[in-house]
Design a protein around this motif. Structure first.
Motif, PDB file in Angstrom:
ATOM      1  N   PHE A 146      48.619 -20.286   4.359  1.00 41.89           N
ATOM      2  CA  PHE A 146      47.811 -20.399   5.611  1.00 41.89           C
ATOM      3  C   PHE A 146      47.503 -18.843   5.939  1.00 41.89           C
ATOM      4  O   PHE A 146      46.256 -18.158   5.993  1.00 41.89           O
ATOM      5  N   GLY A 147      47.949 -17.735   5.234  1.00 35.36           N
ATOM      6  CA  GLY A 147      48.061 -16.444   5.524  1.00 35.36           C
ATOM      7  C   GLY A 147      47.216 -15.736   4.050  1.00 35.36           C
ATOM      8  O   GLY A 147      46.604 -14.694   4.343  1.00 35.36           O
ATOM      9  N   LEU A 148      47.070 -16.566   3.025  1.00 36.25           N
ATOM     10  CA  LEU A 148      46.290 -15.986   1.613  1.00 36.25           C
ATOM     11  C   LEU A 148      45.785 -16.982   0.867  1.00 36.25           C
ATOM     12  O   LEU A 148      45.079 -16.709   0.427  1.00 36.25           O
ATOM     13  N   ARG A 149      44.331 -17.472   2.496  1.00 37.52           N
ATOM     14  CA  ARG A 149      43.219 -18.253   2.006  1.00 37.52           C
ATOM     15  C   ARG A 149      42.057 -18.024   1.374  1.00 37.52           C
ATOM     16  O   ARG A 149      41.695 -18.221   0.413  1.00 37.52           O
ATOM     17  N   ARG A 150      42.216 -15.956   1.497  1.00 37.01           N
ATOM     18  CA  ARG A 150      41.215 -15.465   0.551  1.00 37.01           C
ATOM     19  C   ARG A 150      41.900 -15.032  -0.597  1.00 37.01           C
ATOM     20  O   ARG A 150      40.999 -14.187  -1.611  1.00 37.01           O
ATOM     21  N   LEU A 151      43.358 -16.137  -1.242  1.00 37.26           N
ATOM     22  CA  LEU A 151      43.304 -15.663  -3.001  1.00 37.26           C
ATOM     23  C   LEU A 151      42.900 -16.427  -3.315  1.00 37.26           C
ATOM     24  O   LEU A 151      42.405 -17.977  -2.705  1.00 37.26           O
ATOM     25  N   GLY A 152      42.699 -17.381  -4.904  1.00 35.73           N
ATOM     26  CA  GLY A 152      42.299 -18.025  -5.553  1.00 35.73           C
ATOM     27  C   GLY A 152      43.701 -19.140  -5.465  1.00 35.73           C
ATOM     28  O   GLY A 152      44.631 -18.673  -5.024  1.00 35.73           O
ATOM     29  N   ARG A 153      44.109 -20.507  -5.560  1.00 34.42           N
ATOM     30  CA  ARG A 153      45.210 -20.794  -5.069  1.00 34.42           C
ATOM     31  C   ARG A 153      46.282 -20.735  -6.474  1.00 34.42           C
ATOM     32  O   ARG A 153      47.178 -20.501  -5.011  1.00 34.42           O
ATOM     33  N   GLU A 154      45.753 -20.638  -7.458  1.00 34.64           N
ATOM     34  CA  GLU A 154      47.342 -19.713  -7.998  1.00 34.64           C
ATOM     35  C   GLU A 154      47.535 -19.434  -7.961  1.00 34.64           C
ATOM     36  O   GLU A 154      48.966 -19.083  -7.352  1.00 34.64           O
TER      37      GLU A 154
ATOM     38  N   ALA B 159      47.406 -17.066  -4.634  1.00 34.64           N
ATOM     39  CA  ALA B 159      48.597 -17.625  -3.329  1.00 34.64           C
ATOM     40  C   ALA B 159      49.640 -18.815  -3.087  1.00 34.64           C
ATOM     41  O   ALA B 159      50.588 -18.073  -2.888  1.00 34.64           O
ATOM     42  N   LEU B 160      49.729 -19.658  -4.132  1.00 31.54           N
ATOM     43  CA  LEU B 160      50.904 -20.306  -4.442  1.00 31.54           C
ATOM     44  C   LEU B 160      52.241 -19.487  -5.058  1.00 31.54           C
ATOM     45  O   LEU B 160      53.203 -19.188  -4.788  1.00 31.54           O
ATOM     46  N   GLY B 161      51.380 -18.446  -6.075  1.00 30.59           N
ATOM     47  CA  GLY B 161      52.525 -17.886  -6.584  1.00 30.59           C
ATOM     48  C   GLY B 161      53.105 -16.650  -5.685  1.00 30.59           C
ATOM     49  O   GLY B 161      54.135 -16.914  -4.967  1.00 30.59           O
ATOM     50  N   GLN B 162      51.992 -16.195  -4.503  1.00 28.96           N
ATOM     51  CA  GLN B 162      52.880 -15.219  -3.591  1.00 28.96           C
ATOM     52  C   GLN B 162      53.631 -16.238  -2.457  1.00 28.96           C
ATOM     53  O   GLN B 162      54.769 -15.784  -2.039  1.00 28.96           O
TER      54      GLN B 162
END
Length: 365
Positions: free
Chosen positions: A121-129, A131-134
């Motif tokens: 939810f807090g990583l919406r500004r990143l790309g999907r991959e 965001a999933l990695g972090q």
């Protein structure tokens, strides 16, 4: 391989590093319902520093956190992150544009989202991959890598706290704000969770402001401890400084119970039933309070030397005797804590000696 100190948590040293920011409160004023809650409140946190804001209920500590988060507007002064004003009268940068992370005492998890979705939810500004990695790295670090499809209600209280921590650090914020983060955990869990949370904060190098009412917690966690009183910082320093050299009697009382003896300075010393106590810097005739902490301020033994006393109360804690000792000339028994000794019992005569390094002296108003 980096070691793991506590079962259930991930490997230490695997949390992502944040770009730590400075956080500055500059003479901040907040009024709520006509009452001044923060009164020219000033505090600066250096990048990567952990500061614990300590105070009684109503002292303004949670309001300070809400101000830093952008949830509470200010009526005077300013808040700056990396030198840029984010709060001032007429200015209130939204929370999601401040580069901060938030961790509340009730965890504030989204019950309808999975563990992984809560962190994403807090990583919406990143790309999907990315965001999933972090998100997955953060979950592995807190030992929840195998629970990403579960929902918060399926986790224990300690696991929910870990999830809240993962969600807070996953975006790698410059500043992390934690509001009584361990208060809902039972005593058995609290120490372990606190230790591991501190390890994560150190790894990420995030600038952290932790609000607590627990002096021990503040002293364990903080690089510095700030004691808040009536909306202002009464004293700030390292845990050792603020404990050993409290600014006044009220500050000393906040950190532990005290045995207090009233006296008057004579020839550079204050006479007490336990002996003379040096009073450097205080003029003869000054009325003083001698404050003795239960741990370290005095010790008792079956054999002398020392002032005669009698044990009138004794409780056993884990490895510690908590005793009350009656001494002639003292209105109340002296409180003492020292390593357990099976040879000590209620009614026993003992000798008490002061450890003058840990005896505090305060001039009375």
């Amino acid at each position: 391989m980096t070691d793991t100190s506590s079962a259930g948590w991930g490997l230490r040293g695997t949390a992502g590093v944040s770009f730590a920011a400075t956080l500055e409160f500059d003479a901040v004023e907040v009024k709520l319902g006509g009452r001044v809650v923060l009164d020219h409140f000033s505090l600066t946190l250096k990048p990567g520093e952990i500061v614990c804001l300590l105070g009684e209920s109503g002292s303004g500590k949670s309001t300070a956190l809400r101000v830093a988060a952008g949830i509470q507007p200010v009526h005077g002064g300013a808040v700056r992150i990396n030198g840029t004003a984010v709060s001032a009268p007429g200015l209130n940068t939204p929370p999601d544009r401040r580069g901060i992370g938030l961790m509340f005492q009730d965890f504030a998890l989204f019950p309808h989202l999975t563990v992984l979705q809560n962190v994403l939810f807090g990583l919406r500004r990143l790309g999907r991959e990315a965001a999933l990695g972090q998100a997955r790295a953060a979950l592995r670090r807190v030992g929840l890598g195998d629970r990403e499809e579960d929902y918060p209600h399926m986790l224990s209280g300690g696991q929910q706290q870990r999830l809240a921590l993962a969600r807070s650090v996953a975006p790698r914020p410059g500043v992390l704000l934690l509001d009584e983060p361990f208060s809902s955990l039972d005593a058995r869990l609290r120490e372990t969770v606190r230790e591991e949370t501190l390890a994560v904060l150190r790894e990420t190098h995030v600038t952290s402001l932790i609000v607590t009412h627990d002096p021990e917690e503040a002293m364990v966690l903080g690089d510095r401890v700030a004691l808040l009183r009536h909306g202002r910082i009464a004293q700030i320093g390292t845990a050792a400084e603020i404990y050993r050299q409290p600014i006044d009697l009220s500050a000393a009382r906040f950190f532990s119970p005290l045995s207090e003896i009233e006296s008057v300075v004579t020839n550079g010393h204050a006479p007490t039933p336990l002996g003379l106590v040096a009073t450097p810097g205080l003029a003869d005739g000054t009325a003083v309070t001698i404050a003795i902490r239960p741990a370290g301020g005095a010790r008792m033994a079956i054999l002398g030397p020392g002032t005669p006393g009698r044990i009138v109360g004794k409780r056993d804690a884990i490895g510690i005797d908590i005793c009350e000792v009656s001494v002639e000339g003292l209105d109340l028994p002296l409180g003492l804590r020292q390593p357990s000794d099976a040879g000590l019992s209620v009614g026993q005569d003992v000798f008490v000696t002061l450890n003058r390094e840990h005896v505090l002296v305060f001039a009375r108003d």
